[in-house]
Design a protein around this motif. Structure first.
Motif, mmCIF file in Angstrom:
data_model
loop_
_atom_site.group_PDB
_atom_site.id
_atom_site.type_symbol
_atom_site.label_atom_id
_atom_site.label_comp_id
_atom_site.label_asym_id
_atom_site.label_seq_id
_atom_site.Cartn_x
_atom_site.Cartn_y
_atom_site.Cartn_z
ATOM 1 N N GLN A 160 0.807 -1.218 0.000
ATOM 2 C CA GLN A 160 0.000 0.000 0.000
ATOM 3 C C GLN A 160 0.842 1.272 0.000
ATOM 4 O OE1 GLN A 160 -2.621 -0.372 3.347
ATOM 5 N NE2 GLN A 160 -3.830 -2.024 2.424
ATOM 6 N N GLY A 161 2.139 1.124 0.153
ATOM 7 C CA GLY A 161 3.017 2.289 0.131
ATOM 8 C C GLY A 161 3.353 2.783 -1.260
ATOM 9 N N VAL A 162 2.699 2.232 -2.302
ATOM 10 C CA VAL A 162 3.011 2.636 -3.675
ATOM 11 C C VAL A 162 2.820 4.133 -3.901
ATOM 12 C CG1 VAL A 162 2.595 0.421 -4.813
ATOM 13 C CG2 VAL A 162 0.670 1.955 -4.362
ATOM 14 N N GLY A 163 1.936 4.744 -3.154
ATOM 15 C CA GLY A 163 1.695 6.167 -3.345
ATOM 16 C C GLY A 163 2.910 7.029 -3.038
ATOM 17 N N SER A 164 3.905 6.462 -2.347
ATOM 18 C CA SER A 164 5.127 7.199 -2.027
ATOM 19 C C SER A 164 6.219 6.986 -3.063
ATOM 20 C CB SER A 164 5.656 6.754 -0.654
ATOM 21 O OG SER A 164 4.706 7.001 0.362
ATOM 22 N N VAL A 165 5.921 6.173 -4.081
ATOM 23 C CA VAL A 165 6.930 5.831 -5.092
ATOM 24 C C VAL A 165 6.598 6.560 -6.391
ATOM 25 C CG1 VAL A 165 8.065 3.975 -6.353
ATOM 26 C CG2 VAL A 165 7.214 3.557 -4.029
ATOM 27 N N GLY A 166 7.491 7.436 -6.821
ATOM 28 C CA GLY A 166 7.194 8.219 -8.019
ATOM 29 C C GLY A 166 8.292 8.249 -9.047
ATOM 30 N N ASP A 167 9.339 7.405 -8.846
ATOM 31 C CA ASP A 167 10.438 7.411 -9.797
ATOM 32 C C ASP A 167 11.124 6.054 -9.812
ATOM 33 O OD1 ASP A 167 11.585 7.450 -7.304
ATOM 34 O OD2 ASP A 167 12.841 9.207 -7.634
ATOM 35 N N VAL A 168 12.177 5.933 -10.636
ATOM 36 C CA VAL A 168 12.928 4.680 -10.763
ATOM 37 C C VAL A 168 14.417 5.007 -10.691
ATOM 38 C CG1 VAL A 168 13.252 2.575 -12.097
ATOM 39 C CG2 VAL A 168 11.087 3.807 -12.270
ATOM 40 N N PRO A 169 14.925 5.288 -9.511
ATOM 41 C CA PRO A 169 16.337 5.653 -9.373
ATOM 42 C C PRO A 169 17.235 4.418 -9.324
ATOM 43 C CG PRO A 169 15.308 5.643 -7.238
ATOM 44 C CD PRO A 169 14.209 5.324 -8.221
ATOM 45 N N SER A 170 18.532 4.634 -9.364
ATOM 46 C CA SER A 170 19.467 3.549 -9.075
ATOM 47 C C SER A 170 19.378 3.246 -7.583
ATOM 48 C CB SER A 170 20.892 3.959 -9.433
ATOM 49 O OG SER A 170 21.332 5.003 -8.569
ATOM 50 N N VAL A 171 19.819 2.076 -7.193
ATOM 51 C CA VAL A 171 19.820 1.735 -5.767
ATOM 52 C C VAL A 171 20.680 2.727 -4.993
ATOM 53 C CG1 VAL A 171 20.585 0.023 -4.075
ATOM 54 C CG2 VAL A 171 19.326 -0.711 -6.105
ATOM 55 N N ALA A 172 21.834 3.070 -5.545
ATOM 56 C CA ALA A 172 22.730 4.001 -4.854
ATOM 57 C C ALA A 172 22.052 5.350 -4.615
ATOM 58 C CB ALA A 172 24.008 4.190 -5.673
ATOM 59 N N ASP A 173 21.385 5.872 -5.629
ATOM 60 C CA ASP A 173 20.703 7.163 -5.472
ATOM 61 C C ASP A 173 19.533 7.064 -4.508
ATOM 62 O OD1 ASP A 173 22.447 8.416 -7.185
ATOM 63 O OD2 ASP A 173 21.129 8.309 -8.938
ATOM 64 N N LEU A 174 18.806 5.946 -4.570
ATOM 65 C CA LEU A 174 17.694 5.756 -3.640
ATOM 66 C C LEU A 174 18.187 5.757 -2.202
ATOM 67 C CD1 LEU A 174 14.789 5.076 -2.839
ATOM 68 C CD2 LEU A 174 15.298 2.663 -3.289
ATOM 69 N N LEU A 175 19.298 5.086 -1.948
ATOM 70 C CA LEU A 175 19.801 5.012 -0.577
ATOM 71 C C LEU A 175 20.272 6.370 -0.073
ATOM 72 C CD1 LEU A 175 19.895 2.655 1.409
ATOM 73 C CD2 LEU A 175 19.427 1.979 -0.935
ATOM 74 N N VAL A 176 20.792 7.203 -0.946
ATOM 75 C CA VAL A 176 21.155 8.573 -0.543
ATOM 76 C C VAL A 176 19.904 9.316 -0.086
ATOM 77 C CG1 VAL A 176 21.987 10.806 -1.368
ATOM 78 C CG2 VAL A 176 23.216 8.720 -1.987
ATOM 79 N N THR A 177 18.819 9.171 -0.853
ATOM 80 C CA THR A 177 17.557 9.832 -0.497
ATOM 81 C C THR A 177 17.014 9.293 0.819
ATOM 82 O OG1 THR A 177 16.992 10.218 -2.819
ATOM 83 C CG2 THR A 177 15.179 10.268 -1.230
ATOM 84 N N LEU A 178 16.975 7.971 0.951
ATOM 85 C CA LEU A 178 16.450 7.362 2.175
ATOM 86 C C LEU A 178 17.266 7.782 3.395
ATOM 87 C CD1 LEU A 178 15.664 3.708 0.978
ATOM 88 C CD2 LEU A 178 14.035 5.548 1.383
ATOM 89 N N HIS A 179 18.578 7.849 3.231
ATOM 90 C CA HIS A 179 19.437 8.226 4.350
ATOM 91 C C HIS A 179 19.154 9.655 4.788
ATOM 92 C CE1 HIS A 179 23.187 9.203 6.547
ATOM 93 N NE2 HIS A 179 23.163 7.909 6.859
ATOM 94 N N GLY A 180 19.005 10.544 3.822
ATOM 95 C CA GLY A 180 18.696 11.934 4.161
ATOM 96 C C GLY A 180 17.360 12.060 4.869
#
Length: 340
Positions: free
Chosen positions: A300-320
């Protein structure tokens, strides 16, 4: 409570990238581990045990090269094993995991003490998926090192319990690691999992939409276009209640609200792509559509997903997001300190 020593000093976030059927592969696992989160994949993502072992060797070899070239220690990786008696490959795949000393085994559909003992013999850890308190109790009795509390709204075979209820009840009888699963898509969600009493978060759907996942482009786009209302919880697809994307059910000729076959009129509507804004490539139902391959799962968390980044870029975002959330929580909590 905390994560086992195996994880200490090797994580950039308290996070496990969940093993996803037909989605998780070597690239996703390797990049997750390099970025400092636990990467995992199901053994059954390969058709044979021999092919499964080839994937293992690729992951182990690539991560060892990464260590030698960078001097950095990646996060550990894990393999998901279905321990139910319906899995004829269990023993063969377990033997391969023992041979290569896979650091983490995630067991599903049954907590088997013999499997736990076999993994412990070579120094590995066992985390077990649980969707009910009774399952959690049985897994604890089997001696697992961690419980993955699969709560309401999680992708795949989800439970129905609130994370507030589930984690609190588990903590009454279990002192090992608790990992929270269900609708976690952001760094704030990871921080919230810890606030609830879990030691780490378990994130799947967010990693479907990464460049390294094995999901097809249409699947990733459907996730981008979807929100919580587009997810249905039904046992009709795989025999066990699970969350699926409604548009994929419709395109497969199934009622998107129940998972049951559409009547003739509804099927014609699906063929014409009516009321489905999915693009030209997805305007007709797929022949022989099956769960996971053509009928796609998501939480149900799909509403928070709006792009297709690389894993590395995603982890930078998640960490921030995680750091911002913990700072914000600290500031808010100080507002109420010593007020009583």
């Amino acid at each position: 409570m905390s994560l086992p020593a195996l994880f200490q000093g090797r994580l950039t976030l308290p996070l496990i990238c969940a093993p996803m059927f037909l989605v998780s592969g070597p690239d996703l696992v390797i990049e997750a581990c390099k970025a400092g989160v636990v990467g995992t994949f199901p053994a059954l993502n390969r058709r044979t045990s021999e092919e499964f072992e080839l994937w293992l060797v690729e992951i182990i070899t690539t991560l060892q090269t990464y260590i030698e070239e960078t001097g950095k220690q990646p996060a550990p990786f894990g393999v998901n094993l279905i321990v139910h008696k319906s899995n004829p490959r269990l023993q063969a795949d377990l033997d391969i995991c023992k041979k290569h000393k896979v650091p983490l085994i995630i067991t599903s559909l049954g907590a088997v003490p013999d499997v736990v003992e076999a993994v412990h013999e070579y120094g590995g850890l066992v985390f077990h998926d649980v969707a009910t308190i009774r399952h959690a109790e049985k897994a604890a009795e089997a001696g697992v090192d961690g419980l993955i509390a699969v709560c309401a709204g999680a992708g795949g075979h989800a439970g129905v319990l609130s994370p507030f209820a589930f984690v609190n009840e588990i903590r009454k009888f279990y002192q090992g690691s608790v990992i929270l699963s269900g609708c976690l898509s952001t760094g704030r969600d990871i921080a919230t999992a810890q606030t609830l009493g879990a030691d780490a978060a378990y994130m799947g759907t967010r990693f479907i939409n990464t460049q390294e996942s094995l999901a097809v482009t249409e699947y990733k786009q459907m996730i981008v276009d979807s929100s919580a209302k587009d997810v249905v919880y039904t046992p009709e697809i795989s025999g066990i209640p699970a969350n699926f994307l409604k548009p994929s059910l419709h395109l497969a000729g199934l009622n998107p609200d129940t998972g049951k076959p559409l009547d003739a009129e509804e099927s014609e509507s699906a063929k014409a792509g009516k009321e489905l804004n999915l693009g030209e490539e997805l305007t007709a139902p797929k022949e022989g559509a099956t769960a996971w391959k053509n009928i796609w799962s998501a939480g149900q968390g799909v509403g928070s997903v709006g792009d297709v980044p690389s894993v590395a870029d995603l982890l930078v975002t998640l960490h921030g997001e995680y750091i911002d959330a913990t700072v914000d929580y600290g500031q808010r909590s100080r507002e109420y300190a010593f007020k009583i």
